[in-house]
Design a protein around this motif. Structure first.
Motif, short mmCIF file in Angstrom:
data_model
loop_
_atom_site.label_atom_id
_atom_site.label_comp_id
_atom_site.label_asym_id
_atom_site.label_seq_id
_atom_site.Cartn_x
_atom_site.Cartn_y
_atom_site.Cartn_z
N PHE A 52 -6.71 6.55 1.27
CA PHE A 52 -6.38 5.83 0.04
C PHE A 52 -5.30 4.77 0.30
CE2 PHE A 52 -3.73 5.25 -3.73
CZ PHE A 52 -4.67 4.89 -4.68
N PHE A 53 -4.17 5.19 0.87
CA PHE A 53 -3.07 4.25 1.07
C PHE A 53 -3.36 3.26 2.20
CE2 PHE A 53 -0.70 7.72 -1.08
CZ PHE A 53 -0.32 6.99 -2.20
N ALA A 54 -4.20 3.66 3.16
CA ALA A 54 -4.60 2.72 4.20
C ALA A 54 -5.43 1.58 3.60
CB ALA A 54 -5.40 3.44 5.29
N ALA A 55 -6.28 1.91 2.62
CA ALA A 55 -7.07 0.86 1.96
C ALA A 55 -6.17 -0.10 1.22
CB ALA A 55 -8.08 1.51 1.00
N VAL A 56 -5.13 0.44 0.54
CA VAL A 56 -4.17 -0.44 -0.15
C VAL A 56 -3.45 -1.31 0.87
CG1 VAL A 56 -2.10 -0.50 -1.57
CG2 VAL A 56 -3.86 1.20 -2.04
N ALA A 57 -3.07 -0.70 1.99
CA ALA A 57 -2.35 -1.46 3.03
C ALA A 57 -3.21 -2.58 3.59
CB ALA A 57 -1.91 -0.51 4.15
N ARG A 58 -4.51 -2.32 3.77
CA ARG A 58 -5.39 -3.37 4.30
C ARG A 58 -5.47 -4.54 3.32
NH1 ARG A 58 -8.23 1.11 6.22
NH2 ARG A 58 -9.67 1.14 4.45
N GLU A 59 -5.44 -4.24 2.01
CA GLU A 59 -5.45 -5.32 1.03
C GLU A 59 -4.18 -6.17 1.13
OE1 GLU A 59 -5.97 -3.67 -2.83
OE2 GLU A 59 -8.03 -2.99 -2.46
N LEU A 60 -3.12 -5.54 1.65
CA LEU A 60 -1.86 -6.27 1.80
C LEU A 60 -1.72 -6.89 3.18
CD1 LEU A 60 0.57 -3.79 0.00
CD2 LEU A 60 -0.52 -5.82 -0.91
N GLY A 61 -2.80 -6.86 3.97
CA GLY A 61 -2.79 -7.55 5.24
C GLY A 61 -2.64 -6.70 6.46
N ALA A 62 -2.59 -5.38 6.31
CA ALA A 62 -2.45 -4.50 7.46
C ALA A 62 -3.77 -4.39 8.20
CB ALA A 62 -1.98 -3.12 7.01
N PRO A 63 -3.74 -4.09 9.50
CA PRO A 63 -4.99 -3.92 10.25
C PRO A 63 -5.70 -2.63 9.83
CG PRO A 63 -3.11 -3.37 11.62
CD PRO A 63 -2.55 -3.95 10.36
N SER A 64 -6.91 -2.45 10.33
CA SER A 64 -7.72 -1.31 9.92
C SER A 64 -7.33 -0.02 10.64
CB SER A 64 -9.21 -1.59 10.18
OG SER A 64 -9.63 -2.70 9.43
N GLU A 65 -6.73 -0.13 11.82
CA GLU A 65 -6.45 1.06 12.61
C GLU A 65 -4.99 1.11 13.03
OE1 GLU A 65 -9.14 0.98 15.89
OE2 GLU A 65 -10.92 1.34 14.66
N GLY A 66 -4.58 2.31 13.42
CA GLY A 66 -3.24 2.49 13.97
C GLY A 66 -2.13 2.54 12.93
N LEU A 67 -2.48 2.76 11.65
CA LEU A 67 -1.46 2.80 10.60
C LEU A 67 -0.78 4.16 10.57
CD1 LEU A 67 -3.45 1.08 7.70
CD2 LEU A 67 -1.92 0.03 9.37
N LYS A 68 0.52 4.14 10.32
CA LYS A 68 1.29 5.37 10.15
C LYS A 68 1.95 5.34 8.78
CE LYS A 68 2.22 6.00 15.07
NZ LYS A 68 3.28 6.14 16.11
N LEU A 69 1.71 6.42 8.00
CA LEU A 69 2.23 6.47 6.64
C LEU A 69 3.42 7.42 6.57
CD1 LEU A 69 -0.68 5.34 6.24
CD2 LEU A 69 -0.71 6.52 4.06
N THR A 70 4.43 7.00 5.81
CA THR A 70 5.58 7.85 5.54
C THR A 70 5.93 7.74 4.06
OG1 THR A 70 7.11 6.07 6.15
CG2 THR A 70 6.57 7.67 7.87
N TYR A 71 6.63 8.77 3.54
CA TYR A 71 7.10 8.72 2.17
C TYR A 71 8.59 9.01 2.14
CZ TYR A 71 7.18 13.84 2.08
OH TYR A 71 7.46 15.16 2.34
#
Length: 201
Positions: A30-49
C-alpha cells in the motif's frame, strides 16, 4: 471505527492519505504504491514509522502496522508518520503528471483531520451524557426474584437461569410430566400451558 490518516514522506515530498483496510493488512504494498506516485522507484523501498518516543521503526509486517496504528493517538497531530527510504537514500525525480502536495497543502489536511477527530470526541461525549442520564432515570427497583403461582402453589425462584425454559422447569423441577417438550421452539404446541393473572390481594 474512526478513520486513520497517514503522512507518507519520500525525501522532501509528502502526502496525506487515508489508511484503508488493505493498508492495515498489507502495509508494504500500500505505502509503496503511494511512494511510487511521489516519484520513488518500484523496488528496494524500506518503510519506517515514527513511534511515540520519536524513533523510526521498521514497517514490514501486519504486526508492525498494528504497532504503528497504536502510536496514532499519542501523535500531535494524530497522524501515522511513514517514511520511505529509497535505494541510494534519495527519491527519484517525480513524473510530471504526478501532483506533489506541498507543505501548504499538507498542513490544512492535517488540520482537517484534527478537527474531525475533535468533532468525533465531542459527539461521543454528548452521546455518553445522554446515556448516563437515561441510566440514572431508570427505575432500579427491579428484582432478581421470579414469583408466580403454579397449579395454585406459590413459586419463588431467585436469580433464575435466563436460558431455562418453562417446560423444562415444569417437567424437571416440579416433576409435572403432563407438559411435553416436542419441537423445542414453541411451534407444535406440545408444551402449551395456561397463563392467567391472579388477584394481587
Amino acid at each position: 471505527m474512526a478513520s486513520v490518516w497517514a503522512r507518507v514522506q519520500v525525501g522532501s515530498v509528502e502526502r496525506v492519505v487515508e489508511v484503508t483496510e488493505d493498508a492495515k493488512l498489507m502495509p508494504v504494498p500500500f505505502f509503496a504504491a503511494v511512494a511510487r506516485e511521489l516519484g520513488a522507484p518500484s523496488e528496494g523501498l524500506k518503510l519506517t514509522y515514527l513511534d511515540d518516543e520519536g524513533d523510526w521503526c521498521r514497517l514490514i509486517t501486519t504486526a508492525d502496522m498494528e504497532d504503528a496504528m497504536a502510536m496514532v493517538p499519542a501523535m500531535n497531530p494524530p497522524l501515522l508518520h511513514i517514511r520511505v527510504k529509497v535505494p541510494g537514500g534519495h527519491a527519484s525525480v517525480a513524473p510530471a503528471d504526478v501532483k506533489l502536495e506541498s507543505k501548504e497543502e499538507v498542513v490544512p489536511a492535517v488540520a482537517r483531520v484534527a478537527a474531525a477527530r475533535q468533532a468525533r470526541a465531542e459527539r461521543n461525549e454528548a452521546v455518553r451524557k445522554v446515556v448516563d442520564a437515561a441510566v440514572e432515570a431508570l427505575d432500579d427497583s427491579w428484582s432478581g426474584t421470579l414469583k408466580f403461582v403454579l397449579n395454585g402453589n406459590p413459586v419463588e425462584i431467585v436469580n433464575p437461569d435466563p436460558k431455562l425454559l418453562l417446560v423444562d422447569y415444569i417437567r424437571n423441577t416440579q416433576l409435572l410430566r403432563g407438559t411435553k417438550k416436542g419441537c423445542g421452539e414453541g411451534g407444535c404446541g406440545a408444551c402449551t400451558v395456561l397463563l392467567t393473572w391472579t388477584d394481587a390481594s
